[in-house]
Scaffold this motif. Structure first.
Motif, PDB file in Angstrom:
ATOM      1  N   VAL A 171       0.838  -1.192   0.000  1.00 32.62           N
ATOM      2  CA  VAL A 171       0.000   0.000   0.000  1.00 32.62           C
ATOM      3  C   VAL A 171       0.873   1.242   0.000  1.00 32.62           C
ATOM      4  N   ASN A 172       0.582   2.160  -0.878  1.00 35.33           N
ATOM      5  CA  ASN A 172       1.241   3.464  -0.883  1.00 35.33           C
ATOM      6  C   ASN A 172       0.206   4.510  -0.475  1.00 35.33           C
ATOM      7  N   GLY A 173       0.474   5.216   0.614  1.00 36.36           N
ATOM      8  CA  GLY A 173      -0.448   6.221   1.116  1.00 36.36           C
ATOM      9  C   GLY A 173       0.107   7.620   0.903  1.00 36.36           C
ATOM     10  N   ILE A 174      -0.735   8.524   0.425  1.00 36.56           N
ATOM     11  CA  ILE A 174      -0.329   9.907   0.173  1.00 36.56           C
ATOM     12  C   ILE A 174      -1.270  10.842   0.925  1.00 36.56           C
ATOM     13  N   VAL A 175      -0.670  11.749   1.734  1.00 40.74           N
ATOM     14  CA  VAL A 175      -1.431  12.709   2.520  1.00 40.74           C
ATOM     15  C   VAL A 175      -1.113  14.107   2.011  1.00 40.74           C
ATOM     16  N   GLN A 183       8.330  13.365   3.944  1.00 47.94           N
ATOM     17  CA  GLN A 183       7.867  14.680   3.518  1.00 47.94           C
ATOM     18  C   GLN A 183       8.333  15.054   2.124  1.00 47.94           C
ATOM     19  N   HIS A 184       7.426  15.690   1.403  1.00 47.58           N
ATOM     20  CA  HIS A 184       7.734  16.297   0.113  1.00 47.58           C
ATOM     21  C   HIS A 184       7.203  17.734   0.147  1.00 47.58           C
ATOM     22  N   LEU A 185       7.391  18.460  -0.913  1.00 46.59           N
ATOM     23  CA  LEU A 185       6.984  19.863  -0.919  1.00 46.59           C
ATOM     24  C   LEU A 185       5.485  20.047  -0.727  1.00 46.59           C
ATOM     25  N   GLU A 186       4.690  19.143  -1.287  1.00 47.93           N
ATOM     26  CA  GLU A 186       3.248  19.330  -1.244  1.00 47.93           C
ATOM     27  C   GLU A 186       2.489  18.201  -0.540  1.00 47.93           C
ATOM     28  N   ASN A 187       3.190  17.150  -0.134  1.00 42.68           N
ATOM     29  CA  ASN A 187       2.495  16.060   0.520  1.00 42.68           C
ATOM     30  C   ASN A 187       3.436  15.235   1.386  1.00 42.68           C
ATOM     31  N   ARG A 188       2.877  14.234   2.052  1.00 39.46           N
ATOM     32  CA  ARG A 188       3.627  13.239   2.816  1.00 39.46           C
ATOM     33  C   ARG A 188       3.168  11.865   2.345  1.00 39.46           C
ATOM     34  N   GLU A 189       4.074  10.902   2.401  1.00 38.48           N
ATOM     35  CA  GLU A 189       3.680   9.574   1.939  1.00 38.48           C
ATOM     36  C   GLU A 189       4.331   8.486   2.785  1.00 38.48           C
ATOM     37  N   PHE A 190       3.736   7.290   2.716  1.00 39.29           N
ATOM     38  CA  PHE A 190       4.282   6.132   3.420  1.00 39.29           C
ATOM     39  C   PHE A 190       3.979   4.885   2.607  1.00 39.29           C
ATOM     40  N   ARG A 191       4.730   3.843   2.904  1.00 40.42           N
ATOM     41  CA  ARG A 191       4.499   2.551   2.259  1.00 40.42           C
ATOM     42  C   ARG A 191       4.228   1.528   3.337  1.00 40.42           C
ATOM     43  N   SER A 192       3.159   0.772   3.169  1.00 38.03           N
ATOM     44  CA  SER A 192       2.763  -0.206   4.173  1.00 38.03           C
ATOM     45  C   SER A 192       2.309  -1.468   3.463  1.00 38.03           C
ATOM     46  N   VAL A 193       1.535  -2.277   4.160  1.00 37.86           N
ATOM     47  CA  VAL A 193       0.965  -3.486   3.584  1.00 37.86           C
ATOM     48  C   VAL A 193      -0.301  -3.791   4.343  1.00 37.86           C
TER      49      VAL A 193
END
Length: 216
Positions: free
Chosen positions: A98-102, A137-147
């Protein structure tokens, strides 16, 4: 119990065993003192009031700030699933990456380590069903990788952003668990994923994440 001559240790132990709650007013504190109740017992009654009676009743994630439990507001996570992996302990059940983007580079809630959180879980839910993830962290969002499913038993060996954590039940039969971060916790963005999100993950979906930023 004080009038019966029981020791402070015995009285305090009985209060803890019975998960006693005391909403003491200043006048009641004075009355207890005038009745001969010892300072250690009165102090223990006051501590029980603060730690137990002030527990938020609603399911959610809270952080201790200024002596109070304050809401950690959930954010929407855009989910995309990737390749599938098999769990060695799930008898062939397939689980997905799973790739999550906030949206947004930072969480609204920020704290300084050491810090303490409270997770109030629904009835019939275990604290082990929640996941703690680190966000990149990125310039416009945050993301994580899970399962999906039991993350810590994934057999692929690939690095993911799930972190182990321990939740301490605050009292017998309570639905609230304390989670502490010490001064060694790294600065950055974190989030708590409730178990209800796992049943919603498919090719593209939206779930919620309780996010926060920790400073050292």
């Amino acid at each position: 119990m004080s009038h019966a001559g029981l020791s402070d240790e015995v009285i305090i132990q009985q209060m803890k065993i019975r998960n006693a709650h005391f909403g003491l007013t200043p006048q009641q504190l004075i009355s207890l003192k005038s009745e001969g109740v010892s300072n250690p017992v009165i102090q223990a009654m006051g501590e029980t009031t603060v730690t137990e009676a002030a527990i938020p009743p609603e399911v959610g994630v809270y952080v201790k700030q200024e002596g109070e439990w304050k809401d950690v507001e959930p954010e929407v996570v855009n989910i995309k699933t990737g390749g599938v992996v098999k769990n060695a302990f799930s008898i062939g059940v397939v689980k997905q990456d799973v790739n999550g983007i906030v949206n947004g580079a930072r969480s609204k809630r920020s704290v300084t380590a050491p810090c303490e959180f409270l997770i109030v879980v629904p009835d019939g839910t275990a604290i082990t069903e929640y996941q703690l993830v680190r966000l990149h962290q990125h310039l416009e969002n945050r993301e994580f990788r899970s399962v999906t499913g039991s993350v810590f038993h994934a057999s692929t060996g690939e690095i993911r952003d799930n972190l182990e954590f321990a939740g301490e039940r605050i009292a017998p039969h309570s639905h609230a668990y304390k989670v502490a971060f010490d001064s060694n916790t790294g600065s950055g963005e974190y989030g708590v994923l409730p178990p209800s999100t796992f049943t919603s993950w498919y090719a593209a979906s939206q779930v919620k994440l309780y996010s926060f930023r920790i400073y050292k």
